[in-house]
Write a protein that holds these residues in place. Structure first.
Motif, PDB file in Angstrom:
ATOM      1  N   ASP A   1      64.793  26.625  41.145  1.00  0.00           N
ATOM      2  CA  ASP A   1      64.093  26.898  42.398  1.00  0.00           C
ATOM      3  C   ASP A   1      63.072  28.024  42.244  1.00  0.00           C
ATOM      4  N   GLY A   2      63.175  28.775  41.160  1.00  0.00           N
ATOM      5  CA  GLY A   2      62.284  29.910  40.976  1.00  0.00           C
ATOM      6  C   GLY A   2      62.203  30.342  39.530  1.00  0.00           C
ATOM      7  N   LEU A   3      61.386  31.359  39.309  1.00  0.00           N
ATOM      8  CA  LEU A   3      61.173  31.903  37.963  1.00  0.00           C
ATOM      9  C   LEU A   3      61.071  33.413  38.023  1.00  0.00           C
ATOM     10  N   MET A   4      61.510  34.040  36.936  1.00  0.00           N
ATOM     11  CA  MET A   4      61.259  35.462  36.734  1.00  0.00           C
ATOM     12  C   MET A   4      60.364  35.598  35.518  1.00  0.00           C
ATOM     13  N   PHE A   5      59.226  36.247  35.706  1.00  0.00           N
ATOM     14  CA  PHE A   5      58.307  36.519  34.607  1.00  0.00           C
ATOM     15  C   PHE A   5      58.782  37.812  33.950  1.00  0.00           C
ATOM     16  N   SER A   6      59.371  37.685  32.762  1.00  0.00           N
ATOM     17  CA  SER A   6      60.131  38.778  32.162  1.00  0.00           C
ATOM     18  C   SER A   6      59.433  39.483  31.008  1.00  0.00           C
ATOM     19  N   GLU A   7      58.126  39.386  30.939  1.00  0.00           N
ATOM     20  CA  GLU A   7      57.455  40.049  29.837  1.00  0.00           C
ATOM     21  C   GLU A   7      57.475  41.569  29.987  1.00  0.00           C
ATOM     22  N   GLU A   8      57.129  42.246  28.901  1.00  0.00           N
ATOM     23  CA  GLU A   8      57.111  43.707  28.917  1.00  0.00           C
ATOM     24  C   GLU A   8      56.085  44.236  29.918  1.00  0.00           C
ATOM     25  N   LEU A   9      54.972  43.530  30.068  1.00  0.00           N
ATOM     26  CA  LEU A   9      53.936  43.962  30.996  1.00  0.00           C
ATOM     27  C   LEU A   9      53.333  42.754  31.686  1.00  0.00           C
ATOM     28  N   PHE A  10      53.769  42.507  32.912  1.00  0.00           N
ATOM     29  CA  PHE A  10      53.275  41.369  33.673  1.00  0.00           C
ATOM     30  C   PHE A  10      51.863  41.615  34.194  1.00  0.00           C
ATOM     31  N   ASN A  11      51.569  42.828  34.619  1.00  0.00           N
ATOM     32  CA  ASN A  11      50.267  43.115  35.225  1.00  0.00           C
ATOM     33  C   ASN A  11      49.346  43.865  34.251  1.00  0.00           C
ATOM     34  N   SER A  12      49.074  43.234  33.135  1.00  0.00           N
ATOM     35  CA  SER A  12      48.181  43.859  32.147  1.00  0.00           C
ATOM     36  C   SER A  12      46.773  44.029  32.706  1.00  0.00           C
ATOM     37  N   SER A  13      46.404  43.179  33.659  1.00  0.00           N
ATOM     38  CA  SER A  13      45.125  43.328  34.364  1.00  0.00           C
ATOM     39  C   SER A  13      45.244  42.644  35.720  1.00  0.00           C
ATOM     40  N   GLN A  14      44.456  43.107  36.662  1.00  0.00           N
ATOM     41  CA  GLN A  14      44.465  42.497  37.987  1.00  0.00           C
ATOM     42  C   GLN A  14      43.993  41.050  37.896  1.00  0.00           C
ATOM     43  N   GLN A  15      43.001  40.791  37.072  1.00  0.00           N
ATOM     44  CA  GLN A  15      42.476  39.435  36.919  1.00  0.00           C
ATOM     45  C   GLN A  15      43.569  38.482  36.441  1.00  0.00           C
ATOM     46  N   ARG A  16      44.360  38.910  35.469  1.00  0.00           N
ATOM     47  CA  ARG A  16      45.430  38.062  34.938  1.00  0.00           C
ATOM     48  C   ARG A  16      46.456  37.743  36.026  1.00  0.00           C
ATOM     49  N   VAL A  17      46.845  38.735  36.801  1.00  0.00           N
ATOM     50  CA  VAL A  17      47.816  38.513  37.882  1.00  0.00           C
ATOM     51  C   VAL A  17      47.267  37.509  38.888  1.00  0.00           C
ATOM     52  N   TYR A  18      46.004  37.679  39.273  1.00  0.00           N
ATOM     53  CA  TYR A  18      45.402  36.764  40.243  1.00  0.00           C
ATOM     54  C   TYR A  18      45.279  35.353  39.671  1.00  0.00           C
ATOM     55  N   GLU A  19      44.958  35.229  38.398  1.00  0.00           N
ATOM     56  CA  GLU A  19      44.878  33.903  37.762  1.00  0.00           C
ATOM     57  C   GLU A  19      46.233  33.209  37.785  1.00  0.00           C
ATOM     58  N   ILE A  20      47.292  33.950  37.509  1.00  0.00           N
ATOM     59  CA  ILE A  20      48.638  33.380  37.538  1.00  0.00           C
ATOM     60  C   ILE A  20      48.992  32.952  38.963  1.00  0.00           C
ATOM     61  N   CYS A  21      48.704  33.809  39.944  1.00  0.00           N
ATOM     62  CA  CYS A  21      48.995  33.467  41.344  1.00  0.00           C
ATOM     63  C   CYS A  21      48.240  32.205  41.766  1.00  0.00           C
ATOM     64  N   ASP A  22      46.949  32.146  41.444  1.00  0.00           N
ATOM     65  CA  ASP A  22      46.145  30.972  41.784  1.00  0.00           C
ATOM     66  C   ASP A  22      46.723  29.711  41.136  1.00  0.00           C
ATOM     67  N   ALA A  23      47.071  29.821  39.863  1.00  0.00           N
ATOM     68  CA  ALA A  23      47.596  28.667  39.130  1.00  0.00           C
ATOM     69  C   ALA A  23      48.918  28.193  39.716  1.00  0.00           C
ATOM     70  N   LEU A  24      49.805  29.124  40.043  1.00  0.00           N
ATOM     71  CA  LEU A  24      51.103  28.749  40.619  1.00  0.00           C
ATOM     72  C   LEU A  24      50.925  28.028  41.951  1.00  0.00           C
ATOM     73  N   GLU A  25      50.013  28.506  42.767  1.00  0.00           N
ATOM     74  CA  GLU A  25      49.768  27.867  44.064  1.00  0.00           C
ATOM     75  C   GLU A  25      49.102  26.505  43.898  1.00  0.00           C
ATOM     76  N   ASN A  26      48.101  26.424  43.054  1.00  0.00           N
ATOM     77  CA  ASN A  26      47.343  25.182  42.890  1.00  0.00           C
ATOM     78  C   ASN A  26      48.128  24.083  42.190  1.00  0.00           C
TER      79      ASN A  26
ATOM     80  N   ILE B   1      48.467  50.242  37.326  1.00  0.00           N
ATOM     81  CA  ILE B   1      47.624  49.047  37.389  1.00  0.00           C
ATOM     82  C   ILE B   1      47.849  48.314  38.719  1.00  0.00           C
ATOM     83  N   PHE B   2      48.847  48.754  39.460  1.00  0.00           N
ATOM     84  CA  PHE B   2      49.269  48.085  40.694  1.00  0.00           C
ATOM     85  C   PHE B   2      48.556  48.687  41.890  1.00  0.00           C
ATOM     86  N   ASN B   3      48.269  47.834  42.900  1.00  0.00           N
ATOM     87  CA  ASN B   3      47.678  48.337  44.150  1.00  0.00           C
ATOM     88  C   ASN B   3      48.100  47.420  45.301  1.00  0.00           C
ATOM     89  N   GLU B   4      47.718  47.798  46.508  1.00  0.00           N
ATOM     90  CA  GLU B   4      48.132  47.052  47.691  1.00  0.00           C
ATOM     91  C   GLU B   4      47.599  45.617  47.685  1.00  0.00           C
TER      92      GLU B   4
END
Length: 193
Positions: free
Chosen positions: A109-134, A151-154
């Motif tokens: 039903d879900g996933l945990m992204f367990s890498e050492e650094l998930f948010n290496s860049s804001q662009q990468r996080v947004y690309e993953i979010c877009d891909a998961l939704e699409n 690297i985190f923000n609101e």
């Protein structure tokens, strides 16, 4: 003498996918209910989140696996075991295909992204979010592990939430500025707060 390290694989996609016919993935399925038992005091501080998680559990949306979308980190903290510099990421297409393969072999039903650094860049996080939704993968929740506060923000928090993330795990290591500097963490106490 010292053992010479193997050459680093730079294009992770070339490694292919694990052969899940050889693995009983049921042994690795984690429970959102068990997760909630540990994090309940924190989630209850955010009523909307607590309600969302309880709703998932009531609906039986409880099973999740861990996955990696990257290897490595952007920093070199003194306490870290890594001897490889930098971060290497799987392509977004690889990540989506890997998720589909996991789902084919094990109902989740879900996933945990367990890498050492998930948010290496804001662009990468947004690309993953877009891909998961699409991709419309039919998953109900995600958990992000290995997030750096500097690297985190609101905006990133809002984007992750809208994509279905229910938890973000920060590596804070210490509340002491002295210790953080000694560790070479590259993050201040105030950024962690």
């Amino acid at each position: 003498g010292r053992t010479i390290s193997e050459p680093t694989v730079t294009d992770l996609d070339t490694r292919g996918f694990p052969d899940y016919n050889l693995i009983d993935l049921e042994k690795y399925v984690l429970s959102l209910n068990d997760w909630y038992t540990l994090y309940k005091p924190s989630t209850q501080m955010i009523p909307q989140l607590d309600k969302r998680i309880n709703s998932l559990i009531r609906q039986g949306k409880n099973r999740y696996l861990e996955i990696l979308t990257a290897r490595g980190c952007t920093h070199r903290c003194r306490f870290c075991y890594r001897d490889v510099k930098g971060i290497r990421t799987f392509s977004i297409n690889y990540v989506l295909e890997h998720i589909k393969l996991l789902k084919k072999h094990c109902p989740i039903d879900g996933l945990m992204f367990s890498e050492e650094l998930f948010n290496s860049s804001q662009q990468r996080v947004y690309e993953i979010c877009d891909a998961l939704e699409n991709a419309q993968l039919g998953l109900s929740f995600y958990i992000a592990g290995g997030v750096r506060a500097d690297i985190f923000n609101e905006d990133m928090a809002k984007r992750l939430s809208s994509a279905g993330f229910i938890s973000i795990n920060f590596g804070q290591e210490s509340g002491s500025e002295t210790i953080l500097k000694y560790f070479g963490k590259g993050v201040s106490r105030q950024q962690n707060i």
